[in-house]
Scaffold this motif. Structure first.
Motif, PDB file in Angstrom:
ATOM      1  N   PHE A  69       3.265   9.725  -1.771  1.00 56.14           N
ATOM      2  CA  PHE A  69       2.679   8.505  -1.222  1.00 56.14           C
ATOM      3  C   PHE A  69       3.784   7.533  -0.794  1.00 56.14           C
ATOM      4  O   PHE A  69       3.742   6.982   0.310  1.00 56.14           O
ATOM      5  N   ARG A  70       4.770   7.350  -1.637  1.00 58.06           N
ATOM      6  CA  ARG A  70       5.875   6.437  -1.314  1.00 58.06           C
ATOM      7  C   ARG A  70       6.665   6.922  -0.099  1.00 58.06           C
ATOM      8  O   ARG A  70       7.096   6.119   0.738  1.00 58.06           O
ATOM      9  N   ILE A  71       6.847   8.234   0.006  1.00 57.50           N
ATOM     10  CA  ILE A  71       7.571   8.801   1.153  1.00 57.50           C
ATOM     11  C   ILE A  71       6.795   8.572   2.446  1.00 57.50           C
ATOM     12  O   ILE A  71       7.372   8.231   3.474  1.00 57.50           O
ATOM     13  N   PHE A  72       5.478   8.729   2.407  1.00 59.73           N
ATOM     14  CA  PHE A  72       4.648   8.575   3.600  1.00 59.73           C
ATOM     15  C   PHE A  72       4.347   7.107   3.928  1.00 59.73           C
ATOM     16  O   PHE A  72       3.886   6.800   5.017  1.00 59.73           O
ATOM     17  N   ASP A  73       4.607   6.195   3.015  1.00 54.29           N
ATOM     18  CA  ASP A  73       4.370   4.766   3.231  1.00 54.29           C
ATOM     19  C   ASP A  73       5.597   4.170   3.924  1.00 54.29           C
ATOM     20  O   ASP A  73       6.403   3.465   3.326  1.00 54.29           O
ATOM     21  N   PHE A  74       5.710   4.428   5.204  1.00 55.23           N
ATOM     22  CA  PHE A  74       6.893   4.053   5.964  1.00 55.23           C
ATOM     23  C   PHE A  74       7.126   2.542   6.001  1.00 55.23           C
ATOM     24  O   PHE A  74       8.264   2.096   6.005  1.00 55.23           O
ATOM     25  N   ASP A  75       6.061   1.768   6.033  1.00 55.73           N
ATOM     26  CA  ASP A  75       6.246   0.315   6.116  1.00 55.73           C
ATOM     27  C   ASP A  75       6.323  -0.359   4.747  1.00 55.73           C
ATOM     28  O   ASP A  75       6.533  -1.564   4.650  1.00 55.73           O
ATOM     29  N   GLY A  76       6.153   0.414   3.678  1.00 53.32           N
ATOM     30  CA  GLY A  76       6.335  -0.106   2.325  1.00 53.32           C
ATOM     31  C   GLY A  76       5.302  -1.109   1.862  1.00 53.32           C
ATOM     32  O   GLY A  76       5.569  -1.892   0.959  1.00 53.32           O
ATOM     33  N   ASP A  77       4.100  -1.072   2.438  1.00 53.46           N
ATOM     34  CA  ASP A  77       3.078  -2.039   2.052  1.00 53.46           C
ATOM     35  C   ASP A  77       2.105  -1.528   0.986  1.00 53.46           C
ATOM     36  O   ASP A  77       1.098  -2.171   0.702  1.00 53.46           O
ATOM     37  N   ASP A  78       2.407  -0.386   0.403  1.00 48.61           N
ATOM     38  CA  ASP A  78       1.583   0.237  -0.642  1.00 48.61           C
ATOM     39  C   ASP A  78       0.241   0.749  -0.136  1.00 48.61           C
ATOM     40  O   ASP A  78      -0.702   0.929  -0.916  1.00 48.61           O
ATOM     41  N   TYR A  79       0.148   0.968   1.162  1.00 47.81           N
ATOM     42  CA  TYR A  79      -1.026   1.600   1.782  1.00 47.81           C
ATOM     43  C   TYR A  79      -0.529   2.559   2.844  1.00 47.81           C
ATOM     44  O   TYR A  79       0.541   2.357   3.420  1.00 47.81           O
ATOM     45  N   LEU A  80      -1.323   3.575   3.133  1.00 44.00           N
ATOM     46  CA  LEU A  80      -1.032   4.431   4.270  1.00 44.00           C
ATOM     47  C   LEU A  80      -1.966   3.992   5.387  1.00 44.00           C
ATOM     48  O   LEU A  80      -3.138   4.356   5.425  1.00 44.00           O
ATOM     49  N   ARG A 139      -2.616   3.200   9.684  1.00 43.62           N
ATOM     50  CA  ARG A 139      -2.595   4.026  10.901  1.00 43.62           C
ATOM     51  C   ARG A 139      -1.160   4.348  11.327  1.00 43.62           C
ATOM     52  O   ARG A 139      -0.854   5.458  11.718  1.00 43.62           O
ATOM     53  N   GLY A 140      -0.268   3.373  11.254  1.00 41.94           N
ATOM     54  CA  GLY A 140       1.132   3.610  11.638  1.00 41.94           C
ATOM     55  C   GLY A 140       1.809   4.623  10.725  1.00 41.94           C
ATOM     56  O   GLY A 140       2.551   5.494  11.200  1.00 41.94           O
ATOM     57  N   ASP A 141       1.553   4.518   9.430  1.00 42.50           N
ATOM     58  CA  ASP A 141       2.120   5.480   8.475  1.00 42.50           C
ATOM     59  C   ASP A 141       1.583   6.885   8.747  1.00 42.50           C
ATOM     60  O   ASP A 141       2.344   7.863   8.726  1.00 42.50           O
ATOM     61  N   LEU A 142       0.281   6.971   8.994  1.00 45.71           N
ATOM     62  CA  LEU A 142      -0.328   8.277   9.269  1.00 45.71           C
ATOM     63  C   LEU A 142       0.209   8.867  10.567  1.00 45.71           C
ATOM     64  O   LEU A 142       0.502  10.062  10.640  1.00 45.71           O
ATOM     65  N   GLN A 143       0.367   8.019  11.577  1.00 44.17           N
ATOM     66  CA  GLN A 143       0.906   8.512  12.845  1.00 44.17           C
ATOM     67  C   GLN A 143       2.333   9.022  12.665  1.00 44.17           C
ATOM     68  O   GLN A 143       2.686  10.089  13.178  1.00 44.17           O
ATOM     69  N   GLU A 144       3.143   8.279  11.939  1.00 44.27           N
ATOM     70  CA  GLU A 144       4.530   8.714  11.708  1.00 44.27           C
ATOM     71  C   GLU A 144       4.568  10.016  10.924  1.00 44.27           C
ATOM     72  O   GLU A 144       5.346  10.918  11.228  1.00 44.27           O
ATOM     73  N   THR A 145       3.716  10.136   9.911  1.00 43.88           N
ATOM     74  CA  THR A 145       3.656  11.361   9.102  1.00 43.88           C
ATOM     75  C   THR A 145       3.242  12.547   9.958  1.00 43.88           C
ATOM     76  O   THR A 145       3.886  13.604   9.924  1.00 43.88           O
ATOM     77  N   ILE A 146       2.205  12.379  10.749  1.00 42.29           N
ATOM     78  CA  ILE A 146       1.718  13.467  11.608  1.00 42.29           C
ATOM     79  C   ILE A 146       2.771  13.838  12.637  1.00 42.29           C
ATOM     80  O   ILE A 146       3.029  15.023  12.875  1.00 42.29           O
ATOM     81  N   MET A 164      -7.382   2.134   5.900  1.00 40.94           N
ATOM     82  CA  MET A 164      -6.100   2.597   5.355  1.00 40.94           C
ATOM     83  C   MET A 164      -6.359   3.306   4.025  1.00 40.94           C
ATOM     84  O   MET A 164      -7.437   3.194   3.452  1.00 40.94           O
ATOM     85  N   LEU A 165      -5.351   4.039   3.574  1.00 45.69           N
ATOM     86  CA  LEU A 165      -5.482   4.755   2.311  1.00 45.69           C
ATOM     87  C   LEU A 165      -4.688   4.055   1.223  1.00 45.69           C
ATOM     88  O   LEU A 165      -3.474   3.873   1.356  1.00 45.69           O
ATOM     89  N   ALA A 166      -5.373   3.684   0.172  1.00 46.75           N
ATOM     90  CA  ALA A 166      -4.700   3.184  -1.023  1.00 46.75           C
ATOM     91  C   ALA A 166      -4.230   4.406  -1.803  1.00 46.75           C
ATOM     92  O   ALA A 166      -4.644   5.542  -1.535  1.00 46.75           O
ATOM     93  N   TYR A 167      -3.378   4.176  -2.783  1.00 47.41           N
ATOM     94  CA  TYR A 167      -2.860   5.305  -3.558  1.00 47.41           C
ATOM     95  C   TYR A 167      -3.978   6.133  -4.181  1.00 47.41           C
ATOM     96  O   TYR A 167      -3.939   7.362  -4.151  1.00 47.41           O
ATOM     97  N   ALA A 168      -5.004   5.488  -4.738  1.00 43.66           N
ATOM     98  CA  ALA A 168      -6.100   6.227  -5.387  1.00 43.66           C
ATOM     99  C   ALA A 168      -6.805   7.150  -4.401  1.00 43.66           C
ATOM    100  O   ALA A 168      -7.178   8.279  -4.753  1.00 43.66           O
ATOM    101  N   GLU A 169      -6.963   6.705  -3.159  1.00 39.49           N
ATOM    102  CA  GLU A 169      -7.602   7.548  -2.139  1.00 39.49           C
ATOM    103  C   GLU A 169      -6.695   8.730  -1.780  1.00 39.49           C
ATOM    104  O   GLU A 169      -7.163   9.861  -1.623  1.00 39.49           O
TER     105      GLU A 169
END
Length: 184
Positions: free
Chosen positions: A108-119, A121-128, A160-165
């Protein structure tokens, strides 16, 4: 035990063993691998810090599209450079012995590119984008994929995805633990 054992006292090895998912032998081997990345720098200086460029020469990171993010997440100074303890933490989390919950937390921390503790749309796009060759996706395809991910995983519909999700999605993925590993 050889030259590697002189680097650490028995107490230090026991402490590392308590703080990781490694045996003493694996800790010494991890130190050997760390030292091999820059023998001129590490030498007998146990407090050496290796630059991210050196860490990324590890075969396991060299081809990994998240190598920079991995280094940044595990770096205690958050600049991507790692001490042996940072390196040991990284190798421990990616080991077969680390529980899925610990792996999920770091993924989760690796995929949270902007560091806001959520994944978001931008984080998901970067991951994909890092997982799939971007030239195979146009903007509409990317948006459709992100929307489908959120439709499946965003349980509270906040976009967005919180850690629990994220953890809930990972719990359904039997291959996650196998794909989130580096073998010593």
């Amino acid at each position: 035990m050889g030259q590697g054992s002189s680097q650490f006292s028995e107490t230090e090895l026991e402490d590392y063993q308590d703080l990781t998912y490694f045996t003493k032998k694996e800790i010494l081997y991890a130190h050997k691998r760390f030292k091999e990345l820059a023998p001129e720098k590490v030498g007998h200086n146990r407090n050496s810090k290796l630059p991210m460029e050196k860490l990324r020469t590890l075969p396991e990171l060299r081809a990994n599209p998240f190598a920079e993010r991995i280094c940044l997440v595990f770096s205690s100074t958050k600049d991507g450079d790692c001490t042996f303890e940072d390196f040991l933490d990284m190798m421990s989390v990616f080991s077969d012995a680390a529980p899925k919950s610990v792996k999920a937390k770091y993924a989760f921390r690796i995929f949270d590119f902007d560091g806001d503790d959520y994944l978001g749309r931008g984080d998901l796009q970067e991951t994909i984008t890092r997982l799939i060759a971007p030239q195979n996706f146009n903007g509409e395809d990317m948006e459709t994929l992100i929307s489908r991910v959120l439709q499946e995983a965003d349980l509270d519909d906040d976009g967005m995805l919180a850690y629990a999700e994220f953890e809930h999605v990972i719990s359904k993925s039997p291959d996650f633990a196998n794909s989130f590993r580096i073998r010593l």
